[in-house]
Motif scaffolding. Structure first.
Motif, PDB file in Angstrom:
ATOM      1  N   VAL A  44       0.820  -1.210   0.000  1.00  0.00           N
ATOM      2  CA  VAL A  44       0.000   0.000   0.000  1.00  0.00           C
ATOM      3  C   VAL A  44       0.857   1.265   0.000  1.00  0.00           C
ATOM      4  O   VAL A  44       0.569   2.223  -0.709  1.00  0.00           O
ATOM      5  N   LEU A  45       1.902   1.280   0.805  1.00  0.00           N
ATOM      6  CA  LEU A  45       2.815   2.428   0.934  1.00  0.00           C
ATOM      7  C   LEU A  45       4.245   1.937   0.751  1.00  0.00           C
ATOM      8  O   LEU A  45       5.031   1.879   1.701  1.00  0.00           O
ATOM      9  N   PRO A  46       4.632   1.589  -0.475  1.00  0.00           N
ATOM     10  CA  PRO A  46       5.930   0.943  -0.682  1.00  0.00           C
ATOM     11  C   PRO A  46       7.131   1.741  -0.184  1.00  0.00           C
ATOM     12  O   PRO A  46       8.103   1.159   0.293  1.00  0.00           O
ATOM     13  N   GLY A  47       7.074   3.045  -0.228  1.00  0.00           N
ATOM     14  CA  GLY A  47       8.205   3.862   0.215  1.00  0.00           C
ATOM     15  C   GLY A  47       8.448   3.800   1.720  1.00  0.00           C
ATOM     16  O   GLY A  47       9.535   4.136   2.193  1.00  0.00           O
ATOM     17  N   TRP A  48       7.464   3.356   2.473  1.00  0.00           N
ATOM     18  CA  TRP A  48       7.564   3.323   3.934  1.00  0.00           C
ATOM     19  C   TRP A  48       8.006   1.960   4.461  1.00  0.00           C
ATOM     20  O   TRP A  48       8.338   1.827   5.631  1.00  0.00           O
ATOM     21  N   ARG A  49       8.040   0.945   3.639  1.00  0.00           N
ATOM     22  CA  ARG A  49       8.331  -0.415   4.071  1.00  0.00           C
ATOM     23  C   ARG A  49       9.672  -0.532   4.787  1.00  0.00           C
ATOM     24  O   ARG A  49       9.779  -1.188   5.807  1.00  0.00           O
ATOM     25  N   ASP A  50      10.714   0.090   4.275  1.00  0.00           N
ATOM     26  CA  ASP A  50      12.051  -0.059   4.869  1.00  0.00           C
ATOM     27  C   ASP A  50      12.177   0.613   6.237  1.00  0.00           C
ATOM     28  O   ASP A  50      13.083   0.286   6.998  1.00  0.00           O
TER      29      ASP A  50
ATOM     30  N   VAL B  96       4.554  12.918   3.187  1.00  0.00           N
ATOM     31  CA  VAL B  96       5.910  13.421   2.938  1.00  0.00           C
ATOM     32  C   VAL B  96       6.775  12.304   2.366  1.00  0.00           C
ATOM     33  O   VAL B  96       6.440  11.123   2.454  1.00  0.00           O
ATOM     34  N   ASP B  97       7.890  12.679   1.804  1.00  0.00           N
ATOM     35  CA  ASP B  97       8.852  11.713   1.284  1.00  0.00           C
ATOM     36  C   ASP B  97       9.512  11.000   2.465  1.00  0.00           C
ATOM     37  O   ASP B  97      10.086  11.645   3.341  1.00  0.00           O
ATOM     38  N   PRO B  98       9.461   9.668   2.528  1.00  0.00           N
ATOM     39  CA  PRO B  98      10.035   8.957   3.670  1.00  0.00           C
ATOM     40  C   PRO B  98      11.563   8.930   3.685  1.00  0.00           C
ATOM     41  O   PRO B  98      12.172   8.733   4.734  1.00  0.00           O
ATOM     42  N   GLU B  99      12.200   9.144   2.561  1.00  0.00           N
ATOM     43  CA  GLU B  99      13.660   9.032   2.466  1.00  0.00           C
ATOM     44  C   GLU B  99      14.416   9.884   3.486  1.00  0.00           C
ATOM     45  O   GLU B  99      15.331   9.388   4.148  1.00  0.00           O
ATOM     46  N   PRO B 100      14.072  11.176   3.687  1.00  0.00           N
ATOM     47  CA  PRO B 100      14.816  11.983   4.666  1.00  0.00           C
ATOM     48  C   PRO B 100      14.657  11.493   6.116  1.00  0.00           C
ATOM     49  O   PRO B 100      15.432  11.884   6.983  1.00  0.00           O
ATOM     50  N   LEU B 101      13.679  10.627   6.374  1.00  0.00           N
ATOM     51  CA  LEU B 101      13.465  10.125   7.735  1.00  0.00           C
ATOM     52  C   LEU B 101      14.389   8.953   8.085  1.00  0.00           C
ATOM     53  O   LEU B 101      14.497   8.580   9.247  1.00  0.00           O
ATOM     54  N   THR B 102      15.052   8.378   7.079  1.00  0.00           N
ATOM     55  CA  THR B 102      15.957   7.266   7.332  1.00  0.00           C
ATOM     56  C   THR B 102      17.038   7.712   8.317  1.00  0.00           C
ATOM     57  O   THR B 102      17.685   8.736   8.124  1.00  0.00           O
TER      58      THR B 102
ATOM     59  N   PRO C 162      15.197  16.754  12.985  1.00  0.00           N
ATOM     60  CA  PRO C 162      15.217  18.100  12.391  1.00  0.00           C
ATOM     61  C   PRO C 162      13.812  18.544  11.993  1.00  0.00           C
ATOM     62  O   PRO C 162      12.953  17.713  11.719  1.00  0.00           O
ATOM     63  N   ALA C 163      13.599  19.837  11.976  1.00  0.00           N
ATOM     64  CA  ALA C 163      12.302  20.388  11.585  1.00  0.00           C
ATOM     65  C   ALA C 163      12.053  20.154  10.096  1.00  0.00           C
ATOM     66  O   ALA C 163      12.979  19.948   9.326  1.00  0.00           O
ATOM     67  N   GLY C 164      10.779  20.201   9.721  1.00  0.00           N
ATOM     68  CA  GLY C 164      10.408  20.114   8.314  1.00  0.00           C
ATOM     69  C   GLY C 164      10.314  18.711   7.763  1.00  0.00           C
ATOM     70  O   GLY C 164      10.277  18.536   6.553  1.00  0.00           O
ATOM     71  N   LEU C 165      10.272  17.697   8.631  1.00  0.00           N
ATOM     72  CA  LEU C 165      10.186  16.325   8.141  1.00  0.00           C
ATOM     73  C   LEU C 165       8.790  15.733   8.255  1.00  0.00           C
ATOM     74  O   LEU C 165       8.597  14.542   8.049  1.00  0.00           O
ATOM     75  N   GLY C 166       7.807  16.535   8.602  1.00  0.00           N
ATOM     76  CA  GLY C 166       6.442  16.043   8.714  1.00  0.00           C
ATOM     77  C   GLY C 166       6.169  15.290   9.999  1.00  0.00           C
ATOM     78  O   GLY C 166       5.337  14.397  10.022  1.00  0.00           O
ATOM     79  N   LEU C 167       6.883  15.642  11.070  1.00  0.00           N
ATOM     80  CA  LEU C 167       6.715  14.972  12.351  1.00  0.00           C
ATOM     81  C   LEU C 167       5.993  15.874  13.339  1.00  0.00           C
ATOM     82  O   LEU C 167       6.261  17.075  13.402  1.00  0.00           O
ATOM     83  N   ARG C 168       5.078  15.274  14.096  1.00  0.00           N
ATOM     84  CA  ARG C 168       4.369  16.014  15.143  1.00  0.00           C
ATOM     85  C   ARG C 168       4.528  15.254  16.456  1.00  0.00           C
ATOM     86  O   ARG C 168       4.118  14.091  16.558  1.00  0.00           O
ATOM     87  N   PRO C 169       5.151  15.875  17.465  1.00  0.00           N
ATOM     88  CA  PRO C 169       5.352  15.167  18.739  1.00  0.00           C
ATOM     89  C   PRO C 169       4.040  14.779  19.403  1.00  0.00           C
ATOM     90  O   PRO C 169       3.085  15.549  19.395  1.00  0.00           O
ATOM     91  N   VAL C 170       4.022  13.576  19.974  1.00  0.00           N
ATOM     92  CA  VAL C 170       2.877  13.115  20.760  1.00  0.00           C
ATOM     93  C   VAL C 170       3.273  13.164  22.226  1.00  0.00           C
ATOM     94  O   VAL C 170       2.716  13.919  23.004  1.00  0.00           O
TER      95      VAL C 170
END
Length: 153
Positions: free
Chosen positions: A80-86, A136-142, A117-125
């Protein structure tokens, strides 16, 4: 039949009175906050939440948002979300997050201190756990996230 004026009945075999069980009141919900775990009471018979543990993502006077933990599905993230699998933890499947909005997905991951880092589409819980924007593009989150899980519903 016990006398309602004398309190709870005695425990069989002990003669001691049982402590009254407090009823849940709206005031008790003040302790609910993002990062809390809500555990289903053993007597809950609703099959949707019986035996479940819910991780609270948001709580306010308008409602509470959370995901059910411990309910992996058979749907693989790569389908369903192939870019997120890794980035996802094994076994790399969607988790059933609850009965509401089953056509949407929420993504949670742990981010090591001092934080991503800021700007990666993360929201603290809470406590290093973040909601991740799946648009967002998952690559920068690696290397920035660990323990990533995707919840449907």
């Amino acid at each position: 039949m016990p006398d309602p004026e004398s309190g709870p009945p005695a425990r069989p075999g002990t003669g001691r009175r049982r402590a009254p069980v407090p009823a849940l009141s709206i005031g008790d919900l003040d302790d609910v906050r993002p990062g809390s775990l809500l555990v289903a009471m053993p007597g809950l018979s609703d099959p949707t939440f019986a035996g479940s543990v819910v991780y609270v993502l948001d709580h306010s006077e308008t409602g509470t948002l959370g995901v059910v933990l411990g309910s992996p599905s058979q749907v693989e993230i790569r389908d369903v979300l192939p870019g997120w699998r890794d980035l996802a933890v094994e076994p790399g499947v969607f988790h059933v997050g609850g009965p509401c909005e089953t056509d949407t997905a929420l993504c949670l991951a742990r981010c090591p201190a001092p934080g991503p880092p800021a700007g990666l589409g993360l929201r603290p819980v809470a406590d290093g756990i973040h909601l991740i924007d799946l648009d967002v593009d998952p690559e920068p989150l690696t290397g920035c996230v660990a323990g990533l899980r995707v919840f449907a519903g």
